[in-house]
Scaffold this motif. Structure first.
Motif, mmCIF file in Angstrom:
data_model
loop_
_atom_site.group_PDB
_atom_site.id
_atom_site.type_symbol
_atom_site.label_atom_id
_atom_site.label_comp_id
_atom_site.label_asym_id
_atom_site.label_seq_id
_atom_site.Cartn_x
_atom_site.Cartn_y
_atom_site.Cartn_z
ATOM 1 N N ILE A 58 16.669 -16.690 150.039
ATOM 2 C CA ILE A 58 17.274 -17.018 151.278
ATOM 3 C C ILE A 58 16.141 -16.555 152.369
ATOM 4 O O ILE A 58 15.531 -15.566 152.417
ATOM 5 C CB ILE A 58 18.265 -16.195 151.343
ATOM 6 C CG1 ILE A 58 19.564 -16.405 150.440
ATOM 7 C CG2 ILE A 58 18.840 -16.255 152.834
ATOM 8 C CD1 ILE A 58 20.766 -15.538 150.739
ATOM 9 N N VAL A 59 15.756 -17.856 153.161
ATOM 10 C CA VAL A 59 15.032 -17.652 154.504
ATOM 11 C C VAL A 59 15.767 -16.876 155.490
ATOM 12 O O VAL A 59 15.241 -15.889 156.071
ATOM 13 C CB VAL A 59 14.419 -18.874 154.647
ATOM 14 C CG1 VAL A 59 13.255 -18.728 155.964
ATOM 15 C CG2 VAL A 59 13.590 -19.620 153.366
ATOM 16 N N THR A 60 16.857 -17.381 156.020
ATOM 17 C CA THR A 60 17.717 -16.979 156.987
ATOM 18 C C THR A 60 18.906 -17.240 156.675
ATOM 19 O O THR A 60 19.426 -18.154 156.035
ATOM 20 C CB THR A 60 17.452 -17.497 158.458
ATOM 21 O OG1 THR A 60 17.677 -18.953 158.299
ATOM 22 C CG2 THR A 60 15.861 -17.527 158.834
ATOM 23 N N ALA A 61 19.865 -15.980 156.932
ATOM 24 C CA ALA A 61 21.015 -16.193 156.547
ATOM 25 C C ALA A 61 21.998 -16.695 157.611
ATOM 26 O O ALA A 61 21.811 -16.705 158.754
ATOM 27 C CB ALA A 61 21.890 -14.595 156.102
ATOM 28 N N MET B 292 27.271 -21.006 152.394
ATOM 29 C CA MET B 292 27.013 -22.257 153.317
ATOM 30 C C MET B 292 26.594 -21.944 154.550
ATOM 31 O O MET B 292 26.972 -20.847 155.181
ATOM 32 C CB MET B 292 28.681 -22.986 153.475
ATOM 33 C CG MET B 292 28.715 -24.248 154.012
ATOM 34 S SD MET B 292 30.126 -25.065 153.554
ATOM 35 C CE MET B 292 30.203 -26.183 154.701
ATOM 36 N N GLY B 293 25.569 -22.857 154.895
ATOM 37 C CA GLY B 293 25.030 -22.566 156.382
ATOM 38 C C GLY B 293 23.438 -21.721 156.159
ATOM 39 O O GLY B 293 22.839 -21.741 157.050
ATOM 40 N N ASP B 294 23.083 -21.099 155.169
ATOM 41 C CA ASP B 294 21.978 -20.430 154.717
ATOM 42 C C ASP B 294 20.819 -21.573 154.701
ATOM 43 O O ASP B 294 21.034 -22.474 154.128
ATOM 44 C CB ASP B 294 21.956 -19.621 153.516
ATOM 45 C CG ASP B 294 22.949 -18.461 153.824
ATOM 46 O OD1 ASP B 294 23.266 -18.163 154.576
ATOM 47 O OD2 ASP B 294 23.252 -17.640 152.630
ATOM 48 N N ILE B 295 19.839 -21.033 155.202
ATOM 49 C CA ILE B 295 18.365 -21.793 154.808
ATOM 50 C C ILE B 295 17.677 -21.239 153.892
ATOM 51 O O ILE B 295 17.427 -19.883 153.729
ATOM 52 C CB ILE B 295 17.580 -21.837 156.318
ATOM 53 C CG1 ILE B 295 18.255 -22.375 157.194
ATOM 54 C CG2 ILE B 295 16.254 -22.270 155.744
ATOM 55 C CD1 ILE B 295 17.779 -22.532 158.541
ATOM 56 N N ILE B 296 17.380 -21.879 152.762
ATOM 57 C CA ILE B 296 16.997 -21.511 151.362
ATOM 58 C C ILE B 296 15.806 -22.137 150.916
ATOM 59 O O ILE B 296 15.348 -23.253 151.548
ATOM 60 C CB ILE B 296 18.131 -21.310 150.325
ATOM 61 C CG1 ILE B 296 18.516 -22.740 149.777
ATOM 62 C CG2 ILE B 296 19.231 -20.475 150.824
ATOM 63 C CD1 ILE B 296 19.218 -22.847 148.396
ATOM 64 N N LYS B 297 15.047 -21.741 150.159
ATOM 65 C CA LYS B 297 13.985 -22.063 149.594
ATOM 66 C C LYS B 297 14.500 -22.496 147.897
ATOM 67 O O LYS B 297 15.013 -21.824 147.395
ATOM 68 C CB LYS B 297 12.756 -21.338 149.185
ATOM 69 C CG LYS B 297 11.727 -21.394 150.587
ATOM 70 C CD LYS B 297 10.257 -20.606 150.190
ATOM 71 C CE LYS B 297 9.741 -20.664 151.322
ATOM 72 N NZ LYS B 297 8.357 -19.888 151.080
ATOM 73 N N GLY C 46 15.813 -25.990 152.597
ATOM 74 C CA GLY C 46 16.734 -26.651 153.446
ATOM 75 C C GLY C 46 17.896 -25.916 153.729
ATOM 76 O O GLY C 46 18.061 -24.604 153.459
ATOM 77 N N ILE C 47 19.127 -26.593 153.887
ATOM 78 C CA ILE C 47 20.270 -25.736 154.535
ATOM 79 C C ILE C 47 21.247 -26.082 153.293
ATOM 80 O O ILE C 47 21.469 -27.174 152.679
ATOM 81 C CB ILE C 47 20.882 -26.449 155.926
ATOM 82 C CG1 ILE C 47 19.960 -26.376 156.675
ATOM 83 C CG2 ILE C 47 22.045 -25.887 156.273
ATOM 84 C CD1 ILE C 47 20.195 -26.887 158.327
ATOM 85 N N VAL C 48 22.112 -25.078 153.111
ATOM 86 C CA VAL C 48 23.024 -25.019 152.132
ATOM 87 C C VAL C 48 24.419 -25.990 152.689
ATOM 88 O O VAL C 48 24.803 -25.268 153.716
ATOM 89 C CB VAL C 48 23.377 -23.672 151.357
ATOM 90 C CG1 VAL C 48 24.609 -23.850 150.317
ATOM 91 C CG2 VAL C 48 22.148 -22.942 150.895
ATOM 92 N N THR C 49 24.834 -27.083 152.276
ATOM 93 C CA THR C 49 25.639 -27.584 152.741
ATOM 94 C C THR C 49 27.292 -27.512 152.009
ATOM 95 O O THR C 49 28.117 -27.559 152.273
ATOM 96 C CB THR C 49 25.376 -29.287 152.928
ATOM 97 O OG1 THR C 49 25.092 -29.562 151.616
ATOM 98 C CG2 THR C 49 24.562 -29.356 153.843
ATOM 99 N N SER C 50 26.827 -26.797 150.646
ATOM 100 C CA SER C 50 28.163 -26.748 149.766
ATOM 101 C C SER C 50 27.756 -25.539 148.779
ATOM 102 O O SER C 50 26.749 -25.614 148.385
ATOM 103 C CB SER C 50 28.554 -27.925 149.046
ATOM 104 O OG SER C 50 29.708 -27.741 148.115
#
Length: 77
Positions: free
Chosen positions: A74-77, A51-56, A6-10
């Motif tokens: 972190i999958v993508t920064a 914030m905004g990173d896609i992580i597992k 998912g995406i880090v929102t906070s």
């Protein structure tokens, strides 16, 4: 154990990040697909995610009232 992406929102809390995941459901009557969002509170020991990173994240034993997931990578920064 379950894992989600998912995406880090906070990332304002210390050692915690809020991750939003999206999934699609199909309406039973109209057969239309719609997007559903869900927020998870994940434990991030070193505050590496921004914030905004896609992580597992991975499911774990309860750390606090809301945190039941741990940050993996972190999958993508």
């Amino acid at each position: 154990m379950r894992t989600k992406k998912g995406i880090v929102t906070s990332d304002k809390m210390d050692k915690t990040c809020v991750v939003t995941t999206h999934s699609y459901k199909v309406h039973p009557k109209y057969k239309k697909r719609y997007r559903v969002s869900k927020k998870y509170y994940a434990h991030d020991e070193n505050n590496t995610s921004k914030m905004g990173d896609i992580i597992k994240i991975r499911e774990c034993k309860p750390i606090s009232k809301l945190k039941k997931w741990k940050f993996i990578e972190i999958v993508t920064a």
